[in-house]
Design an enzyme around this catalytic site. Structure first.
Site, short mmCIF file in Angstrom:
data_model
loop_
_atom_site.label_atom_id
_atom_site.label_comp_id
_atom_site.label_asym_id
_atom_site.label_seq_id
_atom_site.Cartn_x
_atom_site.Cartn_y
_atom_site.Cartn_z
N SER A 146 14.02 60.22 27.64
CA SER A 146 14.33 58.92 28.25
C SER A 146 13.03 58.14 28.36
CB SER A 146 14.89 59.16 29.67
OG SER A 146 14.95 57.96 30.41
N TYR A 159 15.21 63.45 37.93
CA TYR A 159 15.44 62.98 36.55
C TYR A 159 14.10 62.76 35.84
CZ TYR A 159 17.73 60.18 32.86
OH TYR A 159 18.20 59.69 31.66
P1 NAD Z 1 27.22 60.28 29.70
O1 NAD Z 1 27.49 60.54 31.14
O2 NAD Z 1 27.98 59.25 28.95
O3 NAD Z 1 27.31 61.64 28.86
C1 NAD Z 1 26.80 62.84 29.35
C2 NAD Z 1 27.42 63.97 28.57
O4 NAD Z 1 26.91 65.20 29.12
C3 NAD Z 1 28.94 64.04 28.72
O5 NAD Z 1 29.50 64.51 27.51
C4 NAD Z 1 29.13 65.07 29.82
O6 NAD Z 1 30.39 65.73 29.80
C5 NAD Z 1 28.00 66.01 29.48
N1 NAD Z 1 27.62 66.89 30.58
C6 NAD Z 1 27.25 66.57 31.84
N2 NAD Z 1 26.99 67.68 32.54
C7 NAD Z 1 27.20 68.72 31.70
C8 NAD Z 1 27.10 70.12 31.84
N3 NAD Z 1 26.76 70.72 33.01
N4 NAD Z 1 27.40 70.91 30.78
C9 NAD Z 1 27.78 70.33 29.59
N5 NAD Z 1 27.88 69.02 29.40
C10 NAD Z 1 27.59 68.23 30.46
O7 NAD Z 1 25.64 59.97 29.65
P2 NAD Z 1 24.69 59.33 28.54
O8 NAD Z 1 24.15 58.08 29.10
O9 NAD Z 1 25.32 59.33 27.20
O10 NAD Z 1 23.49 60.38 28.58
C11 NAD Z 1 23.22 61.29 27.55
C12 NAD Z 1 21.76 61.69 27.63
O11 NAD Z 1 20.96 60.52 27.39
C13 NAD Z 1 21.33 62.22 28.99
O12 NAD Z 1 20.42 63.29 28.81
C14 NAD Z 1 20.64 61.03 29.63
O13 NAD Z 1 19.68 61.44 30.57
C15 NAD Z 1 20.00 60.40 28.42
N6 NAD Z 1 19.65 59.00 28.59
C16 NAD Z 1 20.60 58.06 28.89
C17 NAD Z 1 20.22 56.74 29.04
C18 NAD Z 1 21.19 55.64 29.34
O14 NAD Z 1 20.75 54.52 29.62
N7 NAD Z 1 22.48 55.88 29.28
C19 NAD Z 1 18.87 56.37 28.90
C20 NAD Z 1 17.93 57.35 28.61
C21 NAD Z 1 18.34 58.66 28.45
#
Ligand code: NAD
Length: 264
Positions: A146, A159
Site C-alpha cells: 500500500s 495497517y
Molecule cells: P476488499 O475488502 O475488497 O477485499 C479483501 C479480500 O480479502 C476479500 O476477498 C476478503 O474476503 C479477503 N479476506 C479478508 N480477510 C481474509 C481472511 N482472513 N482470509 C482470507 N481472505 C480474507 O479489499 P481491497 O481494497 O481489495 O484490498 C485488497 C488488498 O489491497 C489489501 O491487502 C489492502 O490492504 C490492499 N490495499 C487496498 C487499497 C484500497 O484503497 N482499497 C489501497 C492500498 C492497498
C-alpha cells in the site's frame, strides 16, 4: 489486455473474492493462467465468480476458503492447489483488512488480526509455495502492500506496521531468490474504491454529515493528488507486467500506483 503470456501457469491470489484481488485474478486469467481464488463471501456468489472467470477466459479455476489468519488452513490451500495444478507459479499476497483507531484505543484483537492477515499470511504462503517455483526455476511473488507501506497516516498503526513489514519481507525474499528465475516485488496502491475503502467513505460521510460523493472527494483530496481512484484493472495490468519476461530483473521493488500520493 488479453493474451497467452501465462498459459499453462497457475496463479494463486489471496483475498480474490472482491476488490483488488478479484481484478488481479481476472487480469492474470486473461493472460491464460489457471486461477486459485481465495477469500470470504456468499458461497453461491463465489461459485458464480468461479464459473465466470473459467468461462470468460477458458482457464481452470479452483476456489479455496482458507482463512489467511490460520497457518494450518494456508497449508491446506497450498497443498490443494499443488495437487490440482502441479504447483504454484504466480503468488499474489493480497488478502487484507483495515481498522481505524488511535493507538491507545486500538483493540488488541484487531492488531493481532491485521498483523496475521496483512503480513504473516505472506510469510506462510511464500515459505510453502517457493519450493514449487524453485523446482521450475520460474516464479513470480507479488505482495499487495500500500502507499501505507511507504508512508504513514494517523489512526492506522496496525495497517501501516503490517504494510511496511510486507515491503521489508518483499526485499528479503527478492535477495534470497536473486540468482533464480523467481522474482518478488510489492505493489503499493493508493486509494482504490473497494469495499475496504467504501467503509472509510461511509464513516467520513456520517462523521461530517456529507454525501457519499462529497466524502469520496474529501478522502481523495487529503492524500491523492490526482483526485482519481486507482482501479483494480490498472493494478492487474501492473501485475501482468511483473509476470512478463521484461520484468525478469525487476526485483525487490515497492512500486507505488497511487495518483501521486507518496510523491508529496
Ligand atoms: P476488499 O475488502 O475488497 O477485499 C479483501 C479480500 O480479502 C476479500 O476477498 C476478503 O474476503 C479477503 N479476506 C479478508 N480477510 C481474509 C481472511 N482472513 N482470509 C482470507 N481472505 C480474507 O479489499 P481491497 O481494497 O481489495 O484490498 C485488497 C488488498 O489491497 C489489501 O491487502 C489492502 O490492504 C490492499 N490495499 C487496498 C487499497 C484500497 O484503497 N482499497 C489501497 C492500498 C492497498
Amino acid at each position: 489486455m488479453q493474451g497467452i503470456a501465462l498459459k499453462g501457469k497457475t496463479a494463486l491470489i489471496t483475498g480474490s473474492t472482491s476488490g483488488i484481488g478479484l481484478g488481479i485474478a481476472q487480469s492474470l486469467a486473461a493472460q491464460g493462467a489457471n486461477i486459485v481464488l481465495n477469500g470470504f463471501g456468499d458461497a453461491k456468489e463465489i461459485a458464480l465468480l468461479q464459473n465466470a472467470i473459467a468461462n470468460d477466459y477458458g482457464v481452470a479455476v479452483l476456489y479455496h476458503a482458507a482463512d489467511m489468519s490460520k497457518p494450518a488452513e494456508i497449508e491446506a490451500m497450498i497443498r490443494a492447489s499443488a495437487e490440482k495444478f502441479g504447483g504454484i507459479d504466480v503468488l499474489v499476497n493480497n488478502a487484507g483488512i483495515q481498522h481505524v483507531a488511535n493507538i491507545e484505543d486500538f483493540p488488541v484483537e484487531k492488531w493481532d488480526a491485521i498483523i496475521a492477515i496483512n503480513l504473516s499470511s505472506a510469510f506462510h504462503t511464500v515459505r510453502l509455495a517457493l519450493p514449487y517455483m524453485k523446482s521450475k526455476n520460474w516464479g513470480r511473488i507479488i505482495n499487495i502492500a500500500s502507499a501505507h507501506g511507504l508512508v504513514a497516516s494517523a489512526q492506522k498503526s496496525a495497517y501501516v506496521a503490517a504494510k511496511h513489514g510486507l515491503v521489508g519481507l518483499t526485499k528479503t525474499i527478492a535477495l534470497e531468490t536473486a540468482q533464480s528465475g523467481v522474482t518478488c516485488n510489492a505493489i503499493c496502491p493508493g486509494w482504490v474504491l473497494t469495499p475496504l475503502v467504501q467503509k472509510q467513505v461511509d464513516a467520513r460521510a456520517e462523521r461530517e454529515g456529507i454525501s457519499n460523493e462529497a466524502a469520496k472527494k474529501g478522502l481523495l483530496a487529503e492524500k491523492q493528488p490526482s483526485g482519481e481512484f486507482v482501479t483494480p484493472e490498472e493494478l492487474g495490468a501492473l501485475a501482468v507486467f511483473m509476470c512478463s519476461d521484461a520484468a525478469n530483473q525487476v526485483r525487490g521493488v515497492a512500486w507505488n500506483m497511487d495518483g501521486g500520493w507518496v510523491a508529496q
